[in-house]
Scaffold this motif. Structure first.
Motif, PDB file in Angstrom:
ATOM      1  N   PHE A   1      56.559 -39.063 -37.617  1.00  0.00           N
ATOM      2  CA  PHE A   1      56.517 -37.959 -38.573  1.00  0.00           C
ATOM      3  C   PHE A   1      57.904 -37.339 -38.663  1.00  0.00           C
ATOM      4  CE2 PHE A   1      55.777 -33.784 -40.187  1.00  0.00           C
ATOM      5  CZ  PHE A   1      54.710 -33.917 -41.056  1.00  0.00           C
ATOM      6  N   ALA A   2      58.529 -37.447 -39.840  1.00  0.00           N
ATOM      7  CA  ALA A   2      59.921 -37.018 -39.997  1.00  0.00           C
ATOM      8  C   ALA A   2      60.009 -35.733 -40.811  1.00  0.00           C
ATOM      9  CB  ALA A   2      60.714 -38.123 -40.688  1.00  0.00           C
ATOM     10  N   GLN A   3      60.703 -34.756 -40.259  1.00  0.00           N
ATOM     11  CA  GLN A   3      60.867 -33.477 -40.944  1.00  0.00           C
ATOM     12  C   GLN A   3      62.154 -33.512 -41.772  1.00  0.00           C
ATOM     13  OE1 GLN A   3      58.544 -31.524 -41.143  1.00  0.00           O
ATOM     14  NE2 GLN A   3      59.430 -29.639 -41.944  1.00  0.00           N
ATOM     15  N   ILE A   4      62.065 -33.046 -43.021  1.00  0.00           N
ATOM     16  CA  ILE A   4      63.231 -33.058 -43.919  1.00  0.00           C
ATOM     17  C   ILE A   4      63.736 -31.649 -44.173  1.00  0.00           C
ATOM     18  CG2 ILE A   4      63.947 -33.562 -46.302  1.00  0.00           C
ATOM     19  CD1 ILE A   4      62.189 -36.064 -46.167  1.00  0.00           C
ATOM     20  N   LYS A   5      62.797 -30.720 -44.401  1.00  0.00           N
ATOM     21  CA  LYS A   5      63.201 -29.357 -44.762  1.00  0.00           C
ATOM     22  C   LYS A   5      62.192 -28.377 -44.170  1.00  0.00           C
ATOM     23  CE  LYS A   5      64.176 -26.684 -48.969  1.00  0.00           C
ATOM     24  NZ  LYS A   5      63.068 -25.718 -49.002  1.00  0.00           N
ATOM     25  N   GLY A   6      62.663 -27.245 -43.665  1.00  0.00           N
ATOM     26  CA  GLY A   6      61.775 -26.246 -43.100  1.00  0.00           C
ATOM     27  C   GLY A   6      61.307 -26.639 -41.699  1.00  0.00           C
ATOM     28  N   TYR A   7      60.399 -25.835 -41.172  1.00  0.00           N
ATOM     29  CA  TYR A   7      59.986 -25.975 -39.767  1.00  0.00           C
ATOM     30  C   TYR A   7      58.477 -26.115 -39.640  1.00  0.00           C
ATOM     31  CZ  TYR A   7      64.755 -24.860 -38.893  1.00  0.00           C
ATOM     32  OH  TYR A   7      66.121 -24.932 -38.885  1.00  0.00           O
ATOM     33  N   LYS A   8      58.073 -27.150 -38.917  1.00  0.00           N
ATOM     34  CA  LYS A   8      56.644 -27.373 -38.676  1.00  0.00           C
ATOM     35  C   LYS A   8      56.348 -27.331 -37.188  1.00  0.00           C
ATOM     36  CE  LYS A   8      54.568 -29.722 -42.586  1.00  0.00           C
ATOM     37  NZ  LYS A   8      54.289 -30.996 -43.260  1.00  0.00           N
ATOM     38  N   ARG A   9      55.363 -26.526 -36.845  1.00  0.00           N
ATOM     39  CA  ARG A   9      54.886 -26.466 -35.462  1.00  0.00           C
ATOM     40  C   ARG A   9      53.736 -27.458 -35.318  1.00  0.00           C
ATOM     41  NH1 ARG A   9      51.261 -21.432 -33.190  1.00  0.00           N
ATOM     42  NH2 ARG A   9      51.666 -21.686 -30.967  1.00  0.00           N
TER      43      ARG A   9
ATOM     44  N   GLY B   1      60.106 -20.563 -45.189  1.00  0.00           N
ATOM     45  CA  GLY B   1      60.205 -21.358 -46.418  1.00  0.00           C
ATOM     46  C   GLY B   1      59.232 -22.526 -46.484  1.00  0.00           C
ATOM     47  N   ASN B   2      59.241 -23.174 -47.646  1.00  0.00           N
ATOM     48  CA  ASN B   2      58.401 -24.359 -47.858  1.00  0.00           C
ATOM     49  C   ASN B   2      58.870 -25.463 -46.925  1.00  0.00           C
ATOM     50  OD1 ASN B   2      57.295 -22.872 -49.923  1.00  0.00           O
ATOM     51  ND2 ASN B   2      58.442 -23.920 -51.543  1.00  0.00           N
ATOM     52  N   THR B   3      57.964 -26.413 -46.678  1.00  0.00           N
ATOM     53  CA  THR B   3      58.331 -27.520 -45.782  1.00  0.00           C
ATOM     54  C   THR B   3      58.205 -28.852 -46.505  1.00  0.00           C
ATOM     55  OG1 THR B   3      56.054 -27.595 -44.971  1.00  0.00           O
ATOM     56  CG2 THR B   3      57.644 -26.357 -43.651  1.00  0.00           C
ATOM     57  N   LEU B   4      59.085 -29.767 -46.137  1.00  0.00           N
ATOM     58  CA  LEU B   4      59.094 -31.104 -46.720  1.00  0.00           C
ATOM     59  C   LEU B   4      59.170 -32.107 -45.580  1.00  0.00           C
ATOM     60  CD1 LEU B   4      59.317 -32.689 -49.398  1.00  0.00           C
ATOM     61  CD2 LEU B   4      61.795 -32.387 -49.256  1.00  0.00           C
ATOM     62  N   SER B   5      58.246 -33.056 -45.565  1.00  0.00           N
ATOM     63  CA  SER B   5      58.196 -34.056 -44.496  1.00  0.00           C
ATOM     64  C   SER B   5      57.776 -35.405 -45.084  1.00  0.00           C
ATOM     65  CB  SER B   5      57.155 -33.697 -43.423  1.00  0.00           C
ATOM     66  OG  SER B   5      56.912 -32.317 -43.329  1.00  0.00           O
TER      67      SER B   5
END
Ligand code: SIN
Ligand code: FE
Length: 328
Positions: A187-195, A268-272
Motif C-alpha cells: 500500500f503506497a501513500q502519495i499525498k496526505g497521511y493515513k493511519r 488534507g485529502n489523501t491519495l494512495s
C-alpha cells in the motif's frame, strides 16, 4: 504515543484514542534484511525508501483532473466519514440490510466538484482500479513505478499475479472501518497521511467478523468508537499495531491481516495506490498450520455449510449444535 513516534510530521492531537493498545509497526529501509524477513514471514512493515511511487509523488487533485481522462470512476458516498464496505452480490441474503454507503459512477471532474462543494454535507471516497482509460501522462508515471523492486518481492515470496492497482482519493478525515482482505498488499501513500490500525489473525475472535454470507463479510461487527462489550466481550483483549503513512511510504499489508484505515483529520485529502497480489500456492503443508491458513479454512467451512443448507437462517443453529456443549 505510538503514532507520534511512527511519523515525524504528524501531530498526535489529530489521532483518536481507542479502547485497545497498539505498538508501532517497524519503519525500515527496503534494503534492511529485517524488512525482507518480515515480508517473507507475513509480518507488516513500513518501507521508507522503495521509490515504488516516486514517479507519482506530484499527483494531486489538479494534476489528476487534467490528465486522468474522462472515463467513469467508482466513487462511494456516505452520510458519515466512515465507509463500511459491503458486497452487492450478498445483498439478497439479508433482506432488511441498509447499505451504509452508496456506489456511484462519475467522471473525475464530477468527483472533484462534489468534494469541493462546501454546501454538500455528504462524504465521498474515490476507489478505482487504474485502467487504460487514463491519459498518457498518468500512464508514463505508472510505468515509472518501481516495478523491478516489487516484481522481485512477488517472485521471491512466491506470490501469484498482480490483480489490481486501486487508486484511493479520500476526503480529509475519511475512515475505512476494520476488515481483512484476501490478497497480499503493498500500500503506497502519495499525498496526505493515513493511519493504519493493524491486527493479526489471532485477533479474529476479538473482532467478531460478520458471517461469510453477509454483505459485510470480512468486516468487523464492532464499532470502534462505541464498542458493545456485552455483545463483543473479547474486544477488550484486542491488541494491535499502528502506523501513519506519509508520501512515499509503503506498507506491506499481508493477507488476512485486519486493518482500519484513517485519513488523518486536518491534514488534507489523501491519495494512495495499492498493489494487490494473489497469495501464492502452498508448496508444502507444515504443522501446526499458520493462523492465516486457519482463517482460510474457517471461511471455506463456513461457505460449504452455508451452501449445503441453502438457507442462511439455518447457519447459526447448525454451528451452535455442532459446537455448544461438545467443543465449549
Ligand atoms: C483505505 O485506504 O481507505 C482502505 C485501504 C484498504 O482497506 O486496503
Ligand atoms: Fe483493505
Amino acid at each position: 504515543m505510538a503514532t507520534g513516534e511512527a511519523h515525524r510530521i504528524v501531530d498526535v492531537e489529530n489521532v483518536k484514542q481507542y479502547t485497545f493498545s497498539t505498538e508501532p509497526v517497524p519503519r525500515l529501509s527496503c534494503s534492511d534484511p529485517e524488512a525482507e524477513k518480515r515480508i517473507a514471514n507475513d509480518q507488516p512493515v513500513v518501507l521508507t525508501d522503495t521509490n515504488l511511487v516516486t514517479s507519482a509523488l506530484h499527483w494531486n487533485e489538479a494534476f489528476l483532473r487534467t490528465h486522468i481522462g474522462d472515463g467513469k470512476f467508482t466513487v462511494f458516498t456516505s452520510d458519515s466519514h466512515k465507509f463500511l464496505y459491503y458486497d452487492d452480490k450478498k445483498l439478497k441474503f439479508v433482506p432488511n440490510f441498509k447499505p451504509p454507503t452508496r456506489h456511484l459512477e462519475m467522471t473525475f471532474d464530477q468527483f472533484i466538484d462534489k468534494i469541493e462543494d462546501k454546501n454538500n454535507s455528504k462524504w465521498y471516497y474515490l476507489q478505482q482500479g487504474l485502467n487504460d482509460t487514463v491519459g498518457t501522462q498518468i500512464v508514463f508515471d505508472f510505468m515509472g513505478f518501481n516495478w523491478s523492486w516489487i516484481t522481485e518481492q512477488q517472485k521471491k515470496n512466491g506470490w501469484g499475479t498482480l490483480t489490481s492497482n486501486l487508486l484511493f482519493l479520500g476526503m480529509d478525515g475519511v475512515i475505512t472501518p476494520c476488515h481483512y482482505d484476501e490478497q497480499q498488499n503493498f500500500f503506497a501513500q502519495i499525498k496526505g497521511y493515513k493511519r493504519f490500525l493493524l491486527f493479526d489473525q489471532d485477533m479474529f475472535e476479538c473482532l467478531y467478523p460478520y458471517p461469510v454470507f453477509h454483505p459485510h463479510d470480512r468486516q468487523s461487527q464492532v464499532d470502534f468508537d462505541n464498542p458493545d462489550f456485552e455483545k463483543f466481550p473479547k474486544f477488550r483483549n484486542l491488541k494491535g499495531l499502528e502506523t501513519v503513512l506519509g508520501p512515499g511510504d509503503v506498507l506491506f499489508l499481508p493477507t488476512y491481516w485486519w486493518h482500519q484505515v484513517e485519513s488523518l483529520p486536518g491534514l488534507g485529502n489523501t491519495l494512495s495506490v495499492n498493489f494487490w497480489y494473489k497469495a501464492g500456492p502452498v508448496e508444502k503443508i507444515v504443522y501446526p498450520l499458520t493462523s492465516q491458513q486457519k482463517v482460510s479454512m474457517m471461511r471455506n467451512i463456513e461457505k460449504m455449510i452455508t451452501d449445503a443448507l441453502n438457507n442462511t437462517a439455518e447457519v447459526a443453529p447448525f454451528f451452535q449444535n455442532l459446537v455448544v456443549g461438545r467443543y465449549t
